[in-house]
Design an enzyme around this catalytic site. Structure first.
Site, short mmCIF file in Angstrom:
data_model
loop_
_atom_site.label_atom_id
_atom_site.label_comp_id
_atom_site.label_asym_id
_atom_site.label_seq_id
_atom_site.Cartn_x
_atom_site.Cartn_y
_atom_site.Cartn_z
N GLU A 61 3.45 -64.10 49.11
CA GLU A 61 2.64 -64.92 48.96
C GLU A 61 0.97 -64.36 48.71
O GLU A 61 0.10 -65.13 48.18
CB GLU A 61 2.51 -65.93 50.08
N LYS A 67 2.76 -68.28 58.91
CA LYS A 67 1.63 -68.60 57.77
C LYS A 67 0.49 -69.48 58.09
O LYS A 67 -0.17 -68.93 59.31
CB LYS A 67 2.55 -69.19 56.66
N GLU A 125 12.35 -59.24 51.27
CA GLU A 125 12.31 -60.64 51.08
C GLU A 125 12.21 -61.20 49.54
O GLU A 125 11.20 -61.13 48.68
CB GLU A 125 10.78 -61.20 51.63
N ASN A 144 6.55 -65.24 61.12
CA ASN A 144 5.48 -65.32 60.38
C ASN A 144 4.94 -66.81 60.24
O ASN A 144 5.75 -67.47 59.40
CB ASN A 144 5.53 -64.78 58.99
N HIS A 169 2.98 -59.25 51.66
CA HIS A 169 3.79 -60.61 51.68
C HIS A 169 3.56 -61.16 50.08
O HIS A 169 2.52 -60.96 49.58
CB HIS A 169 3.50 -61.56 52.80
N GLY A 185 11.39 -69.68 51.87
CA GLY A 185 10.90 -71.30 51.82
C GLY A 185 11.83 -72.03 51.10
O GLY A 185 11.54 -73.23 50.87
N SER A 217 14.48 -67.74 54.36
CA SER A 217 15.35 -68.66 54.65
C SER A 217 16.32 -68.15 55.86
O SER A 217 17.31 -68.64 55.77
CB SER A 217 16.01 -69.15 53.66
C1 PEP Z 1 8.49 -65.47 55.12
O1 PEP Z 1 7.16 -66.21 55.14
O2 PEP Z 1 8.30 -64.26 55.36
C2 PEP Z 1 9.63 -66.24 54.99
C3 PEP Z 1 10.85 -65.33 54.81
O3 PEP Z 1 9.72 -67.37 54.82
P1 PEP Z 1 10.95 -68.27 55.03
O4 PEP Z 1 11.75 -67.61 56.37
O5 PEP Z 1 10.54 -69.66 55.23
O6 PEP Z 1 11.79 -68.21 53.99
#
Ligand code: PEP
Length: 250
Positions: free
Chosen positions: A97, A11, A167, A9, A95, A173, A213
């Protein structure tokens, strides 16, 4: 047997030229990945350019969000019909975000999933608790409630096109990954919820990704867990070498 799904992803990152460079390198580096699915979800702006490059390769194309109407007066929105038309196979929905910055709540998430499925798009339903919710012992209640609400009204046939991504918001992040044991425990709780909602067969077949992460140095341990069937990768998907290492988890 569940086929693992590794998804990137991006973003709001990468120009079209950067996307093409990444995609060419990724396809060249993937090799034989018939035992797993690999997916990239670039920004909308790169979808049309990447679609022909990815055709007939092991790298599938997906989008990061979708609106629930097919067409009409919804300025700035993208419909499932448009994504399907571009060659997208998957779409990420719910998601954290989107939930945080764009007001996507469980009811909207459910409408988006129903709309995406109606156009043959596989949906990755994202769920996850905040840090205060985890610290307060509410993580499982929050996450399983998101699963129930996101999948409300779906039948067993529709569930074949669903993937769930667990998640934890505090892990996205931040570099602060859930331990493999904590992630596995939540995945097992999600699968138990699916048994209650749709029965054993659907629950056993449904893929549950971990996201938060995921990196080259933790993917193998995460993927070794019984109920972890893939990874949704944000930051580490931007560098193609890191994404390839994650896609080649052992
Ligand atoms: C995500 O955006 O779904 C995500 C898991 O980001 P990151 O891997 O950067 O934590």
């Amino acid at each position: 047997m569940r086929t693992p799904l590794i998804a990137g992803n991006w973003k709001m990152n990468k120009t079209v030229a950067e996307s093409v460079e990444w995609a060419r390198a990724c396809i060249a580096g993937l090799g034989d990945v018939s035992d797993r699915e690999v997916l990239v979800c670039p920004p909308y702006t790169a979808l049309a350019t990447l679609a022909p490059l990815l055709e007939a390769t092991p790298l599938a194309l997906g989008a990061q969000d979708v609106f629930y109407a097919e067409k009409g007066a919804y300025t700035g929105a993208i419909s499932p019909l448009m994504l399907k038309d571009l060659g997208c196979r998957y779409v990420i929905i719910g998601h954290s975000e989107r939930r945080q910055h764009f007001g996507d709540n469980d009811a909207i998430v459910n409408k988006k999933i129903v709309a995406a499925l109606g156009h043959g798009l596989k949906s990755i339903l994202c769920v996850g608790e905040s840090k205060p919710q985890r610290d307060g012992g509410e993580a499982e209640t929050v996450v399983t409630a998101q699963v129930r609400a996101g999948l409300a009204g779906l039948d067993a046939a529709q569930m074949e096109k669903i993937v769930i991504a667990y998640e934890p918001i505090w892990a996205i992040g931040t570099g602060d990954t859930a331990t493999a044991a904590d992630a596995q425990a939540m995945h097992a709780a999600i699968r138990a919820t699916l048994v209650g909602l749709f029965g054993d067969t659907v629950a056993a077949a449904l893929r549950i990704q971990y996201g938060g992460s995921v990196k080259p140095d933790n993917v193998d341990e995460l993927m070794a867990q019984l109920d972890i069937d893939g990874a949704l990768v944000g930051g580490a998907s931007l560098a193609v070498e890191d994404f390839l290492r994650i896609a080649h988890f052992v």
